[in-house]
Design a protein around this motif. Structure first.
Motif, PDB file in Angstrom:
ATOM      1  N   ASP A   1       7.534  22.933   3.898  1.00 40.38           N
ATOM      2  CA  ASP A   1       6.706  23.823   4.706  1.00 40.38           C
ATOM      3  C   ASP A   1       7.415  24.189   6.011  1.00 40.38           C
ATOM      4  OD1 ASP A   1       4.238  25.239   4.893  1.00 40.38           O
ATOM      5  OD2 ASP A   1       3.554  23.808   6.380  1.00 40.38           O
ATOM      6  N   ALA A   2       8.037  23.213   6.661  1.00 40.53           N
ATOM      7  CA  ALA A   2       8.771  23.485   7.899  1.00 40.53           C
ATOM      8  C   ALA A   2       9.967  24.390   7.631  1.00 40.53           C
ATOM      9  CB  ALA A   2       9.232  22.172   8.526  1.00 40.53           C
ATOM     10  N   LEU A   3      10.652  24.175   6.517  1.00 35.63           N
ATOM     11  CA  LEU A   3      11.794  25.019   6.152  1.00 35.63           C
ATOM     12  C   LEU A   3      11.356  26.468   5.987  1.00 35.63           C
ATOM     13  CD1 LEU A   3      14.832  25.103   5.262  1.00 35.63           C
ATOM     14  CD2 LEU A   3      14.002  24.761   2.922  1.00 35.63           C
ATOM     15  N   GLN A   4      10.214  26.677   5.312  1.00 27.58           N
ATOM     16  CA  GLN A   4       9.705  28.034   5.119  1.00 27.58           C
ATOM     17  C   GLN A   4       9.352  28.695   6.448  1.00 27.58           C
ATOM     18  OE1 GLN A   4       6.490  27.363   2.205  1.00 27.58           O
ATOM     19  NE2 GLN A   4       7.598  28.735   0.863  1.00 27.58           N
ATOM     20  N   ARG A   5       8.704  27.936   7.314  1.00 24.98           N
ATOM     21  CA  ARG A   5       8.291  28.515   8.596  1.00 24.98           C
ATOM     22  C   ARG A   5       9.498  28.917   9.432  1.00 24.98           C
ATOM     23  NH1 ARG A   5       4.498  24.295   8.564  1.00 24.98           N
ATOM     24  NH2 ARG A   5       5.799  23.099   9.999  1.00 24.98           N
ATOM     25  N   LEU A   6      10.557  28.093   9.409  1.00 32.31           N
ATOM     26  CA  LEU A   6      11.724  28.380  10.233  1.00 32.31           C
ATOM     27  C   LEU A   6      12.559  29.533   9.677  1.00 32.31           C
ATOM     28  CD1 LEU A   6      12.814  24.731  11.103  1.00 32.31           C
ATOM     29  CD2 LEU A   6      11.894  26.443  12.679  1.00 32.31           C
TER      30      LEU A   6
ATOM     31  N   ILE B   1      -2.613  25.146   0.822  1.00 32.96           N
ATOM     32  CA  ILE B   1      -3.401  26.071   1.627  1.00 32.96           C
ATOM     33  C   ILE B   1      -2.753  26.349   2.981  1.00 32.96           C
ATOM     34  CG2 ILE B   1      -4.907  24.421   2.818  1.00 32.96           C
ATOM     35  CD1 ILE B   1      -5.889  27.788   1.137  1.00 32.96           C
ATOM     36  N   ASP B   2      -1.944  25.431   3.517  1.00 34.75           N
ATOM     37  CA  ASP B   2      -1.251  25.724   4.774  1.00 34.75           C
ATOM     38  C   ASP B   2      -0.277  26.882   4.589  1.00 34.75           C
ATOM     39  OD1 ASP B   2      -2.673  23.700   5.902  1.00 34.75           O
ATOM     40  OD2 ASP B   2      -0.986  22.321   6.168  1.00 34.75           O
ATOM     41  N   SER B   3       0.398  26.922   3.451  1.00 36.83           N
ATOM     42  CA  SER B   3       1.269  28.058   3.139  1.00 36.83           C
ATOM     43  C   SER B   3       0.437  29.323   2.979  1.00 36.83           C
ATOM     44  CB  SER B   3       2.062  27.795   1.857  1.00 36.83           C
ATOM     45  OG  SER B   3       2.964  26.729   2.021  1.00 36.83           O
ATOM     46  N   ALA B   4      -0.721  29.200   2.336  1.00 36.41           N
ATOM     47  CA  ALA B   4      -1.579  30.362   2.117  1.00 36.41           C
ATOM     48  C   ALA B   4      -2.067  30.952   3.438  1.00 36.41           C
ATOM     49  CB  ALA B   4      -2.769  29.971   1.240  1.00 36.41           C
ATOM     50  N   LYS B   5      -2.399  30.093   4.396  1.00 39.76           N
ATOM     51  CA  LYS B   5      -2.867  30.597   5.697  1.00 39.76           C
ATOM     52  C   LYS B   5      -1.793  31.464   6.351  1.00 39.76           C
ATOM     53  CE  LYS B   5      -5.783  26.580   6.737  1.00 39.76           C
ATOM     54  NZ  LYS B   5      -5.888  25.366   7.584  1.00 39.76           N
ATOM     55  N   TRP B   6      -0.547  31.006   6.298  1.00 40.85           N
ATOM     56  CA  TRP B   6       0.543  31.770   6.901  1.00 40.85           C
ATOM     57  C   TRP B   6       0.737  33.101   6.187  1.00 40.85           C
ATOM     58  CZ3 TRP B   6       5.489  33.226   5.131  1.00 40.85           C
ATOM     59  CH2 TRP B   6       6.337  33.737   6.128  1.00 40.85           C
ATOM     60  N   VAL B   7       0.658  33.077   4.848  1.00 38.04           N
ATOM     61  CA  VAL B   7       0.809  34.304   4.069  1.00 38.04           C
ATOM     62  C   VAL B   7      -0.304  35.287   4.411  1.00 38.04           C
ATOM     63  CG1 VAL B   7       0.692  35.266   1.729  1.00 38.04           C
ATOM     64  CG2 VAL B   7       2.103  33.244   2.190  1.00 38.04           C
TER      65      VAL B   7
ATOM     66  N   GLY C   1      -5.729  24.065  -1.843  1.00 34.04           N
ATOM     67  CA  GLY C   1      -4.679  24.756  -2.567  1.00 34.04           C
ATOM     68  C   GLY C   1      -5.241  25.889  -3.399  1.00 34.04           C
ATOM     69  N   VAL C   2      -4.351  26.775  -3.837  1.00 37.41           N
ATOM     70  CA  VAL C   2      -4.721  27.887  -4.715  1.00 37.41           C
ATOM     71  C   VAL C   2      -4.076  27.617  -6.076  1.00 37.41           C
ATOM     72  CG1 VAL C   2      -4.690  30.375  -5.049  1.00 37.41           C
ATOM     73  CG2 VAL C   2      -4.750  29.431  -2.725  1.00 37.41           C
ATOM     74  N   ASN C   3      -4.890  27.402  -7.086  1.00 35.90           N
ATOM     75  CA  ASN C   3      -4.382  27.041  -8.407  1.00 35.90           C
ATOM     76  C   ASN C   3      -3.450  28.117  -8.934  1.00 35.90           C
ATOM     77  OD1 ASN C   3      -5.920  24.637  -8.494  1.00 35.90           O
ATOM     78  ND2 ASN C   3      -7.725  25.829  -9.079  1.00 35.90           N
TER      79      ASN C   3
ATOM     80  N   ASP D   1       2.138  38.468  -2.309  1.00 35.08           N
ATOM     81  CA  ASP D   1       3.406  37.815  -1.994  1.00 35.08           C
ATOM     82  C   ASP D   1       3.864  37.013  -3.210  1.00 35.08           C
ATOM     83  OD1 ASP D   1       5.592  36.823  -0.460  1.00 35.08           O
ATOM     84  OD2 ASP D   1       4.474  34.979  -0.079  1.00 35.08           O
ATOM     85  N   PRO D   2       4.703  37.600  -4.067  1.00 35.71           N
ATOM     86  CA  PRO D   2       5.145  36.880  -5.264  1.00 35.71           C
ATOM     87  C   PRO D   2       5.860  35.568  -4.966  1.00 35.71           C
ATOM     88  CG  PRO D   2       5.648  39.217  -5.445  1.00 35.71           C
ATOM     89  CD  PRO D   2       5.205  38.980  -4.031  1.00 35.71           C
ATOM     90  N   SER D   3       6.436  35.434  -3.764  1.00 34.22           N
ATOM     91  CA  SER D   3       7.190  34.219  -3.442  1.00 34.22           C
ATOM     92  C   SER D   3       6.304  32.992  -3.332  1.00 34.22           C
ATOM     93  CB  SER D   3       7.964  34.411  -2.134  1.00 34.22           C
ATOM     94  OG  SER D   3       8.930  35.411  -2.294  1.00 34.22           O
ATOM     95  N   THR D   4       5.033  33.190  -3.006  1.00 36.11           N
ATOM     96  CA  THR D   4       4.077  32.079  -3.000  1.00 36.11           C
ATOM     97  C   THR D   4       3.007  32.284  -4.059  1.00 36.11           C
ATOM     98  OG1 THR D   4       2.866  33.218  -1.233  1.00 36.11           O
ATOM     99  CG2 THR D   4       4.379  31.459  -0.577  1.00 36.11           C
ATOM    100  N   ASP D   5       3.125  33.365  -4.835  1.00 31.67           N
ATOM    101  CA  ASP D   5       2.156  33.735  -5.866  1.00 31.67           C
ATOM    102  C   ASP D   5       0.751  33.873  -5.277  1.00 31.67           C
ATOM    103  OD1 ASP D   5       1.362  34.550  -8.353  1.00 31.67           O
ATOM    104  OD2 ASP D   5       1.210  32.540  -9.209  1.00 31.67           O
ATOM    105  N   LEU D   6       0.658  34.518  -4.124  1.00 31.11           N
ATOM    106  CA  LEU D   6      -0.628  34.706  -3.458  1.00 31.11           C
ATOM    107  C   LEU D   6      -0.917  36.180  -3.248  1.00 31.11           C
ATOM    108  CD1 LEU D   6      -0.393  31.906  -0.748  1.00 31.11           C
ATOM    109  CD2 LEU D   6      -1.749  31.851  -2.840  1.00 31.11           C
TER     110      LEU D   6
END
Length: 344
Positions: free
Chosen positions: A305-310, A225-231, A207-209, A113-118
């Protein structure tokens, strides 16, 4: 020979006195406590950290050599799934993972996912593997200990320490897209650290460096890491992450109590718009720089984070109500998000 300079005797006396004087007990205890905290955290995570070697074929029709690169990653399950950066593995023709015990495995790309670089990889190990525990980034506080582990410049299992310097940053990735909900740290990162874990004092990954700012000192970034879990859940379910996008960059900001009371807001924080993409849904819908987004379709937005989830796939192509605070006004704007790839 000339006579012995008097300052040599003074230096010798000072050195002897310093050796004879014990370190103050309080200072020694503090240093030992910090060291033990770092050592304990590393014991929990270090065996899960991997070195990743990447091969990329030359473009079709080119006679150029196979290009290589390296990065870091870490196991987050006992059956061989790793998390790393998208920019480390994107476009790779071969991936080779070296674990902390020296074992080497070929790896497959599950999705990125390039948008989160994960990105998520998997190795085909038959045994149960040491893996890192994923923590929680929503409860992080500026100033708490942050420890980075990875392979800077190919030097595997390198450890650096620092603190969480700031939260809720936005960062433009190598692809040009914005990464949101980024942790800023002063734990030193260098090329090759990308994809490695940033951990707390309990050894949990927070977090993921991801990136550094060339030429700057002690300004480094990690995807929360909360963003990473969702990804991860999206990549496992669909092989990619599909998002609605409105074309803004923003940052988390607190909302003054008097503003909360005056407008009857449910959140104590929101997302301040720092950049609006020309011709994007936000610009077309009237969103402006310095507006503070506080709700989407009536649901509170207390941060990036809330903006991304919604802004999920369900909102692509339909009118969405954005509630914003602009100076002394609370406004309702109608925006029609598009799929993020269309703005890439």
């Amino acid at each position: 020979m000339g006579s012995r300079p008097s300052f040599i005797d003074d230096l010798a006396r000072d050195l002897a006195a310093s050796r004879a004087s014990p370190r103050p007990a309080g200072d020694e205890a503090l240093l030992d406590a910090y060291s033990q905290t770092v050592i304990g955290a590393l014991e929990r995570v270090q065996q899960a950290v991997a070195h990743i070697a990447v091969e990329r074929r030359a473009p079709a029709g080119s006679s150029g050599p196979v290009r290589g690169g390296t990065g870091s990653g870490f196991l987050f399950t006992p059956d061989g799934y790793l998390l790393t950066n998208s920019h480390v593995v994107h476009g790779a023709s071969a991936l080779r993972v070296t674990l902390a015990d020296g074992a080497i495995y070929e790896a497959d790309l599950i999705g990125d996912d390039p948008s989160t670089d994960l990105a998520v990889l998997r190795i085909g190990a038959s045994e149960v593997l040491s893996h890192a525990e994923l923590g929680v980034s929503a409860t992080l506080r500026v100033g708490q200990i942050a420890i980075a582990v990875g392979s800077p410049l190919g030097l595997a299992q390198t450890v650096t320490t620092g603190v969480v310097s700031a939260l809720g940053r936005s960062l433009r990735s190598e692809s040009g897209r914005m990464i949101y909900d980024v942790i800023q740290t002063d734990a030193a990162l260098n090329p090759g650290n990308s994809g490695g874990p940033l951990v707390n004092s309990a050894g949990q990954v927070i977090g993921v460096n991801t990136a550094i700012i060339p030429g700057a000192q002690a300004i480094c970034f990690a995807t929360a890491i909360d963003s990473a879990k969702w990804v991860i859940t999206q990549l496992f379910a669909h092989g990619r992450v599909r998002r609605a996008h409105v074309g803004i960059a923003g940052t988390n900001v607190p909302i003054a109590r008097k503003v909360q009371r005056f407008f009857g807001l449910d959140s104590t924080s929101g997302v301040r718009v720092m950049e609006v993409v020309k011709g994007g849904p936000a610009a077309l819908g009237g969103l402006r720089v310095d507006d503070t987004i506080v709700a989407i379709d009536g649901l509170p937005v207390d941060g990036i984070d809330a903006l991304q989830r919604l802004l999920d796939a369900s909102r692509i192509g339909r009118a969405v109500e954005f509630t914003v605070v602009r100076l002394t006004q609370k406004l309702t704007l109608m925006l029609t998000p598009v799929e993020q790839a269309l703005l890439a």
